[in-house]
Motif scaffolding. Structure first.
Motif, PDB file in Angstrom:
ATOM      1  N   VAL A   4       0.801  -1.147  -0.173  1.00 31.32           N
ATOM      2  CA  VAL A   4      -0.337  -0.220   0.324  1.00 31.32           C
ATOM      3  C   VAL A   4       1.162   1.239   0.013  1.00 31.32           C
ATOM      4  CG1 VAL A   4      -1.974   1.008   1.505  1.00 31.32           C
ATOM      5  CG2 VAL A   4      -1.022  -1.291   1.459  1.00 31.32           C
ATOM      6  N   LEU A   5       0.544   2.316  -0.587  1.00 32.02           N
ATOM      7  CA  LEU A   5       1.226   3.444  -1.070  1.00 32.02           C
ATOM      8  C   LEU A   5       0.267   4.406  -0.418  1.00 32.02           C
ATOM      9  CD1 LEU A   5       3.730   4.758  -1.028  1.00 32.02           C
ATOM     10  CD2 LEU A   5       3.546   4.929  -3.666  1.00 32.02           C
ATOM     11  N   LEU A   6       0.230   5.337   0.726  1.00 33.85           N
ATOM     12  CA  LEU A   6      -0.614   6.216   0.986  1.00 33.85           C
ATOM     13  C   LEU A   6       0.565   7.936   0.671  1.00 33.85           C
ATOM     14  CD1 LEU A   6      -0.811   6.012   5.160  1.00 33.85           C
ATOM     15  CD2 LEU A   6      -2.423   4.812   3.235  1.00 33.85           C
ATOM     16  N   VAL A   7      -0.312   8.439   0.095  1.00 38.03           N
ATOM     17  CA  VAL A   7      -0.223  10.214  -0.895  1.00 38.03           C
ATOM     18  C   VAL A   7      -0.275  11.053  -0.631  1.00 38.03           C
ATOM     19  CG1 VAL A   7       0.622  10.745  -3.387  1.00 38.03           C
ATOM     20  CG2 VAL A   7       0.567   8.326  -2.889  1.00 38.03           C
ATOM     21  N   ASN A   8       0.399  12.052  -0.223  1.00 38.14           N
ATOM     22  CA  ASN A   8      -0.914  13.790  -0.216  1.00 38.14           C
ATOM     23  C   ASN A   8       0.487  14.404  -0.179  1.00 38.14           C
ATOM     24  OD1 ASN A   8      -1.531  15.065   1.810  1.00 38.14           O
ATOM     25  ND2 ASN A   8      -1.314  14.203   3.906  1.00 38.14           N
ATOM     26  N   LEU A   9      -0.086  15.382  -0.348  1.00 41.07           N
ATOM     27  CA  LEU A   9       0.282  16.349  -1.000  1.00 41.07           C
ATOM     28  C   LEU A   9       1.982  16.708  -1.361  1.00 41.07           C
ATOM     29  CD1 LEU A   9      -0.481  19.085  -2.746  1.00 41.07           C
ATOM     30  CD2 LEU A   9      -0.669  20.626   0.264  1.00 41.07           C
ATOM     31  N   GLY A  10       2.729  16.996   0.092  1.00 36.53           N
ATOM     32  CA  GLY A  10       3.931  17.669   0.083  1.00 36.53           C
ATOM     33  C   GLY A  10       4.439  18.717   1.008  1.00 36.53           C
ATOM     34  N   SER A  11       5.016  19.044   1.010  1.00 35.44           N
ATOM     35  CA  SER A  11       6.042  19.878   1.638  1.00 35.44           C
ATOM     36  C   SER A  11       7.526  20.358   1.538  1.00 35.44           C
ATOM     37  CB  SER A  11       6.030  20.131   3.312  1.00 35.44           C
ATOM     38  OG  SER A  11       6.001  21.190   4.011  1.00 35.44           O
ATOM     39  N   PRO A  12       7.674  22.241   1.093  1.00 30.88           N
ATOM     40  CA  PRO A  12       9.170  22.132   1.418  1.00 30.88           C
ATOM     41  C   PRO A  12       9.975  21.604   2.231  1.00 30.88           C
ATOM     42  CG  PRO A  12       7.981  24.264   1.536  1.00 30.88           C
ATOM     43  CD  PRO A  12       6.667  22.648   1.728  1.00 30.88           C
ATOM     44  N   ASP A  13      11.408  21.606   1.820  1.00 24.92           N
ATOM     45  CA  ASP A  13      12.212  21.307   3.121  1.00 24.92           C
ATOM     46  C   ASP A  13      12.616  21.509   4.054  1.00 24.92           C
ATOM     47  OD1 ASP A  13      12.438  19.070   1.160  1.00 24.92           O
ATOM     48  OD2 ASP A  13      14.383  19.308  -0.217  1.00 24.92           O
ATOM     49  N   SER A  14      12.076  22.989   4.061  1.00 25.58           N
ATOM     50  CA  SER A  14      12.651  23.401   5.519  1.00 25.58           C
ATOM     51  C   SER A  14      11.602  25.205   4.638  1.00 25.58           C
ATOM     52  CB  SER A  14      14.181  24.259   5.123  1.00 25.58           C
ATOM     53  OG  SER A  14      14.403  24.906   4.087  1.00 25.58           O
ATOM     54  N   ILE A  73       3.975  16.869   7.263  1.00 23.47           N
ATOM     55  CA  ILE A  73       4.730  15.387   6.683  1.00 23.47           C
ATOM     56  C   ILE A  73       4.778  14.450   7.879  1.00 23.47           C
ATOM     57  CG2 ILE A  73       7.305  14.719   6.498  1.00 23.47           C
ATOM     58  CD1 ILE A  73       6.234  15.471   4.347  1.00 23.47           C
ATOM     59  N   VAL A  74       5.184  15.374   9.202  1.00 20.51           N
ATOM     60  CA  VAL A  74       5.517  14.540  10.629  1.00 20.51           C
ATOM     61  C   VAL A  74       3.877  13.454  10.921  1.00 20.51           C
ATOM     62  CG1 VAL A  74       5.224  15.136  12.326  1.00 20.51           C
ATOM     63  CG2 VAL A  74       7.281  16.287  10.961  1.00 20.51           C
ATOM     64  N   LEU A  75       2.817  14.065  11.130  1.00 20.83           N
ATOM     65  CA  LEU A  75       1.417  13.750  10.685  1.00 20.83           C
ATOM     66  C   LEU A  75       0.962  12.585   9.626  1.00 20.83           C
ATOM     67  CD1 LEU A  75      -0.743  16.755  11.411  1.00 20.83           C
ATOM     68  CD2 LEU A  75       0.226  14.998  13.040  1.00 20.83           C
ATOM     69  N   SER A  76       1.576  13.198   8.747  1.00 21.76           N
ATOM     70  CA  SER A  76       1.478  11.649   7.793  1.00 21.76           C
ATOM     71  C   SER A  76       2.394  11.116   7.647  1.00 21.76           C
ATOM     72  CB  SER A  76       1.969  12.002   6.510  1.00 21.76           C
ATOM     73  OG  SER A  76       0.560  12.685   6.048  1.00 21.76           O
ATOM     74  N   GLU A  77       3.716  10.603   8.751  1.00 15.28           N
ATOM     75  CA  GLU A  77       4.751   9.897   9.454  1.00 15.28           C
ATOM     76  C   GLU A  77       3.742   8.606  10.496  1.00 15.28           C
ATOM     77  OE1 GLU A  77       8.957  11.284   6.631  1.00 15.28           O
ATOM     78  OE2 GLU A  77       8.093  11.891   9.604  1.00 15.28           O
ATOM     79  N   MET A  95       4.917  11.252  -2.019  1.00 21.85           N
ATOM     80  CA  MET A  95       4.185  12.890  -1.333  1.00 21.85           C
ATOM     81  C   MET A  95       4.507  13.080  -3.009  1.00 21.85           C
ATOM     82  SD  MET A  95       3.521  13.750   1.938  1.00 21.85           S
ATOM     83  CE  MET A  95       3.814  13.066   3.177  1.00 21.85           C
ATOM     84  N   ARG A  96       3.303  13.621  -3.149  1.00 21.85           N
ATOM     85  CA  ARG A  96       3.255  14.793  -4.819  1.00 21.85           C
ATOM     86  C   ARG A  96       3.962  14.925  -5.223  1.00 21.85           C
ATOM     87  NH1 ARG A  96       4.421  14.932  -9.152  1.00 21.85           N
ATOM     88  NH2 ARG A  96       2.322  15.561 -11.250  1.00 21.85           N
ATOM     89  N   TYR A  97       4.535  15.859  -4.236  1.00 18.75           N
ATOM     90  CA  TYR A  97       5.418  16.918  -4.427  1.00 18.75           C
ATOM     91  C   TYR A  97       6.528  16.843  -3.277  1.00 18.75           C
ATOM     92  CZ  TYR A  97       1.385  17.989  -7.095  1.00 18.75           C
ATOM     93  OH  TYR A  97       0.342  18.514  -7.883  1.00 18.75           O
ATOM     94  N   GLY A  98       7.717  17.679  -3.845  1.00 17.07           N
ATOM     95  CA  GLY A  98       8.995  18.314  -2.724  1.00 17.07           C
ATOM     96  C   GLY A  98       9.815  16.051  -2.269  1.00 17.07           C
ATOM     97  N   ALA A  99      10.826  16.037  -2.128  1.00 17.18           N
ATOM     98  CA  ALA A  99      11.472  14.847  -2.002  1.00 17.18           C
ATOM     99  C   ALA A  99      10.665  14.036  -1.526  1.00 17.18           C
ATOM    100  CB  ALA A  99      12.372  15.817  -0.898  1.00 17.18           C
ATOM    101  N   MET A 100      10.372  13.759  -0.492  1.00 15.21           N
ATOM    102  CA  MET A 100       9.326  11.819   0.070  1.00 15.21           C
ATOM    103  C   MET A 100       8.763  11.725  -2.085  1.00 15.21           C
ATOM    104  SD  MET A 100       8.188  12.400   3.628  1.00 15.21           S
ATOM    105  CE  MET A 100       7.791  10.786   3.340  1.00 15.21           C
ATOM    106  N   THR A 101       9.175  11.641  -3.366  1.00 14.34           N
ATOM    107  CA  THR A 101       9.272  11.805  -4.712  1.00 14.34           C
ATOM    108  C   THR A 101       8.382  10.237  -4.957  1.00 14.34           C
ATOM    109  OG1 THR A 101      11.579  10.447  -5.265  1.00 14.34           O
ATOM    110  CG2 THR A 101      10.773  13.414  -5.385  1.00 14.34           C
ATOM    111  N   LEU A 102       6.962   9.979  -5.442  1.00 16.78           N
ATOM    112  CA  LEU A 102       6.213   9.078  -5.855  1.00 16.78           C
ATOM    113  C   LEU A 102       7.084   7.634  -6.011  1.00 16.78           C
ATOM    114  CD1 LEU A 102       2.739  10.392  -7.328  1.00 16.78           C
ATOM    115  CD2 LEU A 102       3.233   9.709  -5.526  1.00 16.78           C
ATOM    116  N   LYS A 103       7.807   8.154  -7.193  1.00 13.33           N
ATOM    117  CA  LYS A 103       8.743   7.107  -7.256  1.00 13.33           C
ATOM    118  C   LYS A 103      10.169   5.900  -6.423  1.00 13.33           C
ATOM    119  CE  LYS A 103      13.378   6.271  -9.889  1.00 13.33           C
ATOM    120  NZ  LYS A 103      14.385   6.682 -11.475  1.00 13.33           N
ATOM    121  N   LYS A 104      10.274   7.232  -5.797  1.00 13.56           N
ATOM    122  CA  LYS A 104      10.861   6.607  -4.106  1.00 13.56           C
ATOM    123  C   LYS A 104      10.103   5.907  -3.162  1.00 13.56           C
ATOM    124  CE  LYS A 104      13.751  10.279  -3.417  1.00 13.56           C
ATOM    125  NZ  LYS A 104      14.450  11.611  -2.878  1.00 13.56           N
ATOM    126  N   GLY A 105       8.934   6.321  -3.532  1.00 16.30           N
ATOM    127  CA  GLY A 105       8.042   5.477  -2.409  1.00 16.30           C
ATOM    128  C   GLY A 105       7.432   4.112  -3.209  1.00 16.30           C
TER     129      GLY A 105
END
Length: 346
Positions: A4-14, A73-77, A95-105
């Motif tokens: 299963v892959l849960l997917v949220n929007l994403g966030s900036p790195d900082s 990100i924290v809440l999604s994790e 995440m759809r956008y940002g560092a936690m990419t769909l490809k990595k997931g």
């Protein structure tokens, strides 16, 4: 093996403007978010928005950023870990956008031996700028990198009885602690043209606020506004809310084209001016608290309310990592797995 892959929007790195700018570029350049010709999107996003908005957005992120990082990100994790604890197959997060990419997931699940993956966008309602862009991007990645991987999509879950029960109970728990005159259901806004583009009936949607409540339209499966309105209706029914004590609005509009109305900020202002002193806001288009809930509503919304005479302004948290919400997601997965079991038995 299934996964299963849960997917949220994403966030900036900082909260640094350069990181916010990078994130906004990826997000706003998505043709399903700003659905204009690419040349116009480049002109708008890279010629105007990215030269004016990152510093302001970075300051807003700084107001809500946690020591652990981005709240979303924290809440999604945390949610992913709880869903994993309820299932005996791998549960990933991307995440759809940002560092936690769909490809990595996807790659992480494939590395664990998964050959079939059910993707669950963490959005209760369908929209081309949320669920559809996730589905499209995953299809692209599977074609390019994972040609033997089987993907099963998840329909929007906003009408599920277990979801409505959990959402209603989360709202009811907070309402018991508060005195209020009006409960505002604030959903993320989208341009009206997105509704029309998703209209599989080619014209059934009249954008008049009436067709959303007609029964039996095949358009409802892809109508964001209908699905938002039904969440409000179903929660109000579950909680026994009286007519006139609640309403539906839409927040976070961008640009000058017509977006879904009524607008949240203007409604807060109007009600405050009309004499409403105690208001509660809930944001059911989001499952995780984020910039739009923690800053736009809880901070900016409260400021607007107080400026026009309002006194008590409360925001109900998103479902976040509630155990009962994690169970709803686990139920979705178990229903998917049961289909194969029933097919095998038959």
């Amino acid at each position: 093996m299934k996964g299963v892959l849960l997917v949220n929007l994403g966030s900036p790195d900082s909260t640094k403007p350069k990181d916010v700018k990078k994130y906004l570029d990826e997000f706003l350049m998505d043709p399903r978010v700003i659905d204009v010709p690419r040349w116009a999107r480049i002109l708008l996003v890279r010629g105007i928005v990215l030269n004016t908005r990152p510093k302001k957005a970075a300051a807003a992120y700084a107001k809500i950023w946690w020591d652990e990082g981005s709240p979303l990100i924290v809440l999604s994790e945390r949610l992913q870990k709880k869903v994993q604890s309820k299932l005996n197959i791998p549960v990933g997060l991307a995440m759809r956008y940002g560092a936690m990419t769909l490809k990595k997931g996807l790659q992480a699940l494939v590395d664990q031996g998964c050959t079939e993956i059910k993707t669950i966008p963490l959005y209760p309602q369908f929209a081309m700028a949320t669920t559809e862009t996730i589905d499209v991007r995953i299809d692209e990645l599977v074609t390019e990198y994972f040609p033997t991987l089987k993907i099963t999509r998840t329909a929007s879950f906003g009408k599920r009885q277990d979801y409505i029960k959990v959402l209603s109970e989360s709202i009811g728990e907070k309402l018991k602690e508060l005195e209020y005159e009006h409960l505002l259901f604030s959903y993320h806004g989208i341009p009206e043209r997105h509704i029309r583009k998703s209209d599989v009936t080619n014209g059934n949607c009249k954008m008049d606020g009436k067709c959303c409540f007609k029964k039996g339209s095949e358009q409802h499966e892809f109508c964001y506004r209908h699905q938002c309105e039904m969440v409000t209706v179903n929660v109000a029914k579950f909680l026994g809310l009286k007519n006139g004590t609640y309403s539906t609005t839409f927040q976070s509009r961008l640009g000058f084209d017509p977006w879904l109305q009524p607008y949240t900020d203007r409604t807060i202002e109007r009600m405050g001016k009309a004499g409403v002193k105690k208001m509660v806001v809930v944001t059911p288009a989001f499952v995780s608290d984020c910039l739009e809930t923690l800053e736009e509503i809880a901070m900016e919304g409260e400021e607007i309310f107080h400026e026009v005479g309002g006194e008590e302004f409360s925001v109900i948290p998103c479902l976040n990592d509630r155990d009962d919400f994690a169970q709803v997601l686990a139920n979705i997965v178990e229903e998917w797995r049961m289909v194969d079991v029933e097919t095998a038995i038959a």
